[in-house]
Enzyme design. Structure first.
Site, short mmCIF file in Angstrom:
data_model
loop_
_atom_site.label_atom_id
_atom_site.label_comp_id
_atom_site.label_asym_id
_atom_site.label_seq_id
_atom_site.Cartn_x
_atom_site.Cartn_y
_atom_site.Cartn_z
N GLY A 20 0.89 -0.69 0.23
CA GLY A 20 -0.24 0.19 0.20
C GLY A 20 0.59 1.60 0.37
O GLY A 20 1.71 1.05 -0.74
N ASN A 48 2.73 1.34 13.13
CA ASN A 48 2.73 2.24 13.42
C ASN A 48 1.78 1.93 14.77
O ASN A 48 1.33 0.27 14.91
CB ASN A 48 1.45 3.18 13.52
N LYS A 97 7.43 7.63 19.08
CA LYS A 97 6.44 7.46 17.59
C LYS A 97 5.15 8.20 18.42
O LYS A 97 4.33 8.75 17.68
CB LYS A 97 6.50 6.55 17.25
N1 LIG Z 1 1.02 5.98 5.23
C1 LIG Z 1 1.69 6.17 5.82
O1 LIG Z 1 2.73 7.31 5.17
C2 LIG Z 1 2.27 6.12 6.86
C3 LIG Z 1 1.92 4.73 7.48
N2 LIG Z 1 2.51 4.35 8.61
C4 LIG Z 1 2.12 2.96 8.84
O2 LIG Z 1 2.34 2.04 8.29
C5 LIG Z 1 1.23 0.35 7.83
C6 LIG Z 1 0.49 0.91 6.18
O3 LIG Z 1 -0.43 1.89 6.45
P1 LIG Z 1 -0.30 2.50 4.32
O4 LIG Z 1 0.76 1.84 4.10
O5 LIG Z 1 -0.45 3.58 4.58
O6 LIG Z 1 -1.72 1.55 4.07
P2 LIG Z 1 -2.08 1.11 3.21
O7 LIG Z 1 -3.43 0.52 3.22
O8 LIG Z 1 -1.72 1.98 2.26
O9 LIG Z 1 -1.71 -0.46 2.89
C7 LIG Z 1 -1.68 -1.62 3.68
C8 LIG Z 1 -2.29 -2.98 1.97
O10 LIG Z 1 -2.49 -3.71 2.88
C9 LIG Z 1 -2.61 -4.31 1.65
N3 LIG Z 1 -3.73 -5.61 2.29
C10 LIG Z 1 -4.13 -5.86 2.72
N4 LIG Z 1 -4.94 -7.00 3.84
C11 LIG Z 1 -4.10 -7.98 2.78
C12 LIG Z 1 -4.38 -9.32 2.30
N5 LIG Z 1 -4.40 -9.44 3.07
N6 LIG Z 1 -3.17 -9.85 1.85
C13 LIG Z 1 -2.47 -8.59 1.02
N7 LIG Z 1 -2.38 -7.65 0.60
C14 LIG Z 1 -3.53 -7.50 2.09
C15 LIG Z 1 -3.75 -3.88 1.24
O11 LIG Z 1 -4.24 -3.62 0.08
P3 LIG Z 1 -5.75 -3.38 -0.43
O12 LIG Z 1 -6.55 -2.14 -0.60
O13 LIG Z 1 -6.46 -4.47 -1.38
O14 LIG Z 1 -6.97 -3.86 1.34
C16 LIG Z 1 -3.30 -2.39 1.25
O15 LIG Z 1 -2.88 -1.59 -0.10
C17 LIG Z 1 0.01 1.35 9.23
O16 LIG Z 1 0.64 0.33 10.43
C18 LIG Z 1 0.48 2.89 8.64
O17 LIG Z 1 -0.21 3.06 10.60
C19 LIG Z 1 3.46 4.41 9.39
C20 LIG Z 1 3.87 6.07 9.24
C21 LIG Z 1 3.16 7.11 7.77
C1 LIG Z 2 4.26 11.62 11.85
C2 LIG Z 2 3.60 11.71 10.13
C3 LIG Z 2 2.48 12.37 10.05
C4 LIG Z 2 4.78 12.17 9.58
O1 LIG Z 2 6.38 11.78 9.68
C5 LIG Z 2 3.88 9.84 10.39
O2 LIG Z 2 5.14 9.41 10.47
C6 LIG Z 2 2.42 8.94 10.47
O3 LIG Z 2 1.55 9.48 10.26
O4 LIG Z 2 3.02 8.01 11.60
#
Ligand SMILES: NC(=O)C1=CN([C@@H]2O[C@H](COP(=O)(O)OP(=O)(O)OC[C@H]3O[C@@H](n4cnc5c(N)ncnc54)[C@H](OP(=O)(O)O)[C@@H]3O)[C@@H](O)[C@H]2O)C=CC1
Ligand SMILES: CC(C)(CO)C(=O)C(=O)O
Length: 312
Positions: free
Chosen positions: A12, A105, A192
């Site tokens: 994602g 997170n 964090k």
């Molecule tokens: N985005 C950011 O800037 C930040 C994110 N984080 C943390 O990173 C983590 C990920 O967040 P983020 O990337 O934003 O989330 P997203 O929802 O963008 O990405 C998660 C991905 O996992 C996929 N997924 C879910 N279930 C399955 C499965 N069974 N098999 C394969 N793929 C699957 C989803 O696909 P589908 O869409 O098809 O469900 C999605 O594309 C979280 O804990 C978030 O808090 C931390 C800091 C910053």
């Molecule tokens: C603090 C922030 C927005 C970017 O530094 C982040 O890391 C989050 O959404 O978890």
């Protein structure tokens, strides 16, 4: 030197961004996807980034872990609301003596991973990243990107800087991703949360962006009080967050571009909220140490209500 192979569990906003950067730097990367599988298998990934846009027309895309090769490093980048799947997803794809890199997170996720896989190193990474998935296989990286890494050992004892941390760091830095190394992962995770607990929680409950929360004296005070309570939680587990760090987080957010937190985006798009990892685990860990985090528990209860109502 043999190049390490990477698997991305959840392609994602975060996993797609870091995975694509690693692949672009020349590493072999294997991506697990769900709803975007067909699109990404046929067309690859598009990264729109403030550091420069790029596309990867061909990627190793999978919709089933059983078809993936075992990799040296497995990046966990699902939302934590999906972590119940790790029991099935992780064991088939991580090599014996490999590394699981948890980039989510929240608190205590590494301890959950340690119950699922053995004979691997578990590294936790705190990502200072603003990235969104805007369409299937299309990631928009808005800002930042640095990762702070620390290795997990039982009960979050201090590890120092390990060889596995250095290896992962070399790969990420070679891909243009800045890394900071931590000797104390638990302290890093609490720090964090100093950001995530107030801003993620209040952005949903008050329907506000970060700039709005900082501009109003009442909400700014609320943010600060919550930050202090996170510091009390950290202290209950023997970790000290200095006052200057709280001030730095407040200043950092004032300078940030107006930001809709990831939890607010999830809420607006009716996706499950990462409440247990970000709010539940911290207050329960503190309570187990005899410290009651009243304000954080109050946010937790409100968020649980909103999350449940949204799902109905
Ligand atoms: N985005 C950011 O800037 C930040 C994110 N984080 C943390 O990173 C983590 C990920 O967040 P983020 O990337 O934003 O989330 P997203 O929802 O963008 O990405 C998660 C991905 O996992 C996929 N997924 C879910 N279930 C399955 C499965 N069974 N098999 C394969 N793929 C699957 C989803 O696909 P589908 O869409 O098809 O469900 C999605 O594309 C979280 O804990 C978030 O808090 C931390 C800091 C910053
Ligand atoms: C603090 C922030 C927005 C970017 O530094 C982040 O890391 C989050 O959404 O978890």
């Amino acid at each position: 030197m043999v190049k390490r192979t990477y698997a991305i569990l959840g392609t994602g906003a975060l996993g797609g961004f870091y995975g694509a950067k690693l692949q672009k730097s020349g590493l072999e990367v294997h991506y697990l996807l769900k709803s975007d599988y067909q699109q990404v298998r046929e067309n690859g990934l598009i990264i729109e980034s403030k550091d420069g846009d790029f596309t990867l027309p061909q990627v190793n895309a999978y919709n089933n872990v059983e078809k993936m090769p075992q990799c040296d490093v497995v990046i966990v980048s699902l939302k934590t609301t999906q972590n119940q799947l790790l029991r099935d997803l992780l064991p088939p794809i991580v090599k014996d003596n490999g590394t699981v890199l948890v980039l989510q997170n929240g608190l205590d996720i590494e301890a959950e991973v340690a119950e699922i896989v053995s004979n691997v190193s578990i590294i936790g990474g705190l990502c200072f990243l603003c990235s969104n998935k805007v369409a299937p296989g299309h990631i928009h990286h808005l800002d930042y990107g640095q990762i702070t890494l620390g290795e997990y050992t039982s009960n979050y004892q201090l590890t120092g800087i390990t060889q596995k941390m250095r290896e992962v760091t070399a790969d990420f830095e070679n891909a243009g991703i800045s890394i900071e190394l931590l000797e104390d992962l638990l302290l890093g995770r609490w720090k964090k949360l100093v950001w995530n607990i107030p801003y993620n929680g209040l952005s949903v409950i008050l329907d506000a962006r970060t700039d709005e929360l900082m501009a109003d004296i009442h909400t700014r005070q609320l943010v600060e009080n919550l930050m202090w309570e996170v510091a009390a939680g950290a202290k209950s587990t023997g970790r000290i967050i200095p006052e200057s760090f709280i001030q730095t987080m407040l200043d950092y957010t004032v300078k940030m571009k107006p930001y809709r937190t990831s939890m607010k985006i999830d809420f607006d798009e009716c996706r499950p909220l990462e409440i247990e990892a970000i709010f539940g685990n911290p207050f329960r860990k503190a309570e187990a140490a005899g410290v009651y985090l009243q304000q954080i528990r109050c946010l937790y209860q409100q968020l649980k209500f909103l999350d449940m109502r949204m799902r109905k």
